[in-house]
Write a protein that holds these residues in place. Structure first.
Motif, PDB file in Angstrom:
ATOM      1  N   LEU A 166       3.410  -0.803   4.066  1.00  0.00           N
ATOM      2  CA  LEU A 166       3.000   0.575   3.759  1.00  0.00           C
ATOM      3  C   LEU A 166       4.246   1.428   3.545  1.00  0.00           C
ATOM      4  O   LEU A 166       5.176   1.407   4.348  1.00  0.00           O
ATOM      5  N   LEU A 189       0.838  -1.201   0.000  1.00  0.00           N
ATOM      6  CA  LEU A 189       0.000   0.000   0.000  1.00  0.00           C
ATOM      7  C   LEU A 189       0.870   1.246   0.000  1.00  0.00           C
ATOM      8  O   LEU A 189       1.935   1.281   0.613  1.00  0.00           O
ATOM      9  N   THR A 190       0.385   2.278  -0.678  1.00  0.00           N
ATOM     10  CA  THR A 190       1.086   3.558  -0.677  1.00  0.00           C
ATOM     11  C   THR A 190       0.074   4.686  -0.808  1.00  0.00           C
ATOM     12  O   THR A 190      -1.144   4.455  -0.777  1.00  0.00           O
ATOM     13  N   GLU A 191       0.568   5.916  -0.957  1.00  0.00           N
ATOM     14  CA  GLU A 191      -0.300   7.093  -1.052  1.00  0.00           C
ATOM     15  C   GLU A 191       0.235   8.026  -2.127  1.00  0.00           C
ATOM     16  O   GLU A 191       1.290   7.780  -2.727  1.00  0.00           O
ATOM     17  N   LEU A 248      -3.810   4.629  -1.741  1.00  0.00           N
ATOM     18  CA  LEU A 248      -4.926   4.952  -0.852  1.00  0.00           C
ATOM     19  C   LEU A 248      -4.656   6.256  -0.125  1.00  0.00           C
ATOM     20  O   LEU A 248      -3.510   6.680   0.000  1.00  0.00           O
ATOM     21  N   TRP A 284      -3.696   8.337   2.982  1.00  0.00           N
ATOM     22  CA  TRP A 284      -2.731   7.885   3.982  1.00  0.00           C
ATOM     23  C   TRP A 284      -3.396   7.288   5.214  1.00  0.00           C
ATOM     24  O   TRP A 284      -2.984   6.241   5.721  1.00  0.00           O
ATOM     25  N   GLY A 329      -4.474   3.724   4.587  1.00  0.00           N
ATOM     26  CA  GLY A 329      -3.345   2.802   4.519  1.00  0.00           C
ATOM     27  C   GLY A 329      -2.734   2.558   5.891  1.00  0.00           C
ATOM     28  O   GLY A 329      -2.398   1.420   6.239  1.00  0.00           O
TER      29      GLY A 329
END
Length: 241
Positions: free
Chosen positions: A79, A21-23, A62, A64, A67
């Protein structure tokens, strides 16, 4: 974008069993023009997968706070890019570094503020991304929650500053400056008023992830960081002046 992808079940290496997952956080991680995750950290991750024999995996972009919540609740989440603060350190497992971040309080040059110590900032309203390192550093240092205006994404927080809703914004300096330029705003309009902290950006793993798996990832990351490929990636996103 789907959160989890069924194609992970087809991959055999253990690192393929994790959910990445990241932002939106340029230049480290963001959605590229083709709609796919991009950025220094994303390219670094792909290099780690190559070094560890892991097939390319889906990466979900997503907000932050979402996530970060999943990192605390799910047993197999990675993450990034996550600032490794003193408060966060015991909560997760880590592979480092992606890079180094200067977390600052930034204001408008047209609205002078004199901060001689961090406590002076407590009388001002501050924008921050919800659950981001900027907000957490403020809360950890005793800032009044009523003075902190949270946003789901950094562009919303920046808009609070430029519209006059808040007097300062708390975030990573390089990411803020990248956003300011991307929005075609004049960087001279903004000034750093205080440096909250200098932190490593890392890959954060849910605490239940096996230590051996984290070590495998860290070994691959260390190899990548020592490679010529990483030098090229770094120059791509942080070109020399």
């Amino acid at each position: 974008m789907a959160l989890w992808s069924g194609q992970m079940a087809l991959a055999s290496p253990a690192l393929a069993k994790l959910h990445y997952l990241t932002e939106e956080y340029k230049p480290y991680n963001f959605t590229g023009e083709d709609g796919a995750p991009s950025g220094l950290a994303v390219e670094l991750l792909h290099q780690v997968w190559q070094r560890t024999g892991t097939p390319p995996q889906p990466v979900s972009v997503l907000p932050w706070a979402r996530g970060y919540y999943l990192l605390t609740q799910k047993p197999n989440v990675v993450l990034f890019s996550t600032a490794r603060t003193e408060a966060r350190d015991p909560l997760f497992k880590w592979a480092c570094p992606i890079g180094y971040a200067e977390i600052v309080l930034m204001g408008l040059a047209s609205r002078p503020l004199t901060l001689t110590r961090m406590e002076d900032a407590q009388q001002h309203t501050i924008a921050a991304v919800r659950a981001d390192v900027g907000e957490q550093l403020l809360l950890n240092n005793g800032f009044d929650e009523q003075k902190i205006m949270t946003a789901n994404r950094l562009p919303q927080a920046l808009k609070m500053l430029t519209s006059g809703r808040v007097e300062l914004i708390a975030s990573n300096k390089s990411t803020l400056m990248d956003l300011i330029k991307a929005q075609q705003l004049d960087p001279a309009r903004f000034e750093v008023r205080w440096v909250l902290s200098s932190e490593q950006f890392c890959f954060a793993f849910s605490h239940p992830v096996d230590d051996a798996l984290v070590r495998e990832f860290q070994h691959g990351l260390t190899q990548v960081l020592a490679s010529s490929e990483f030098q090229q990636i770094q120059h791509k996103y942080f070109p020399a002046p």
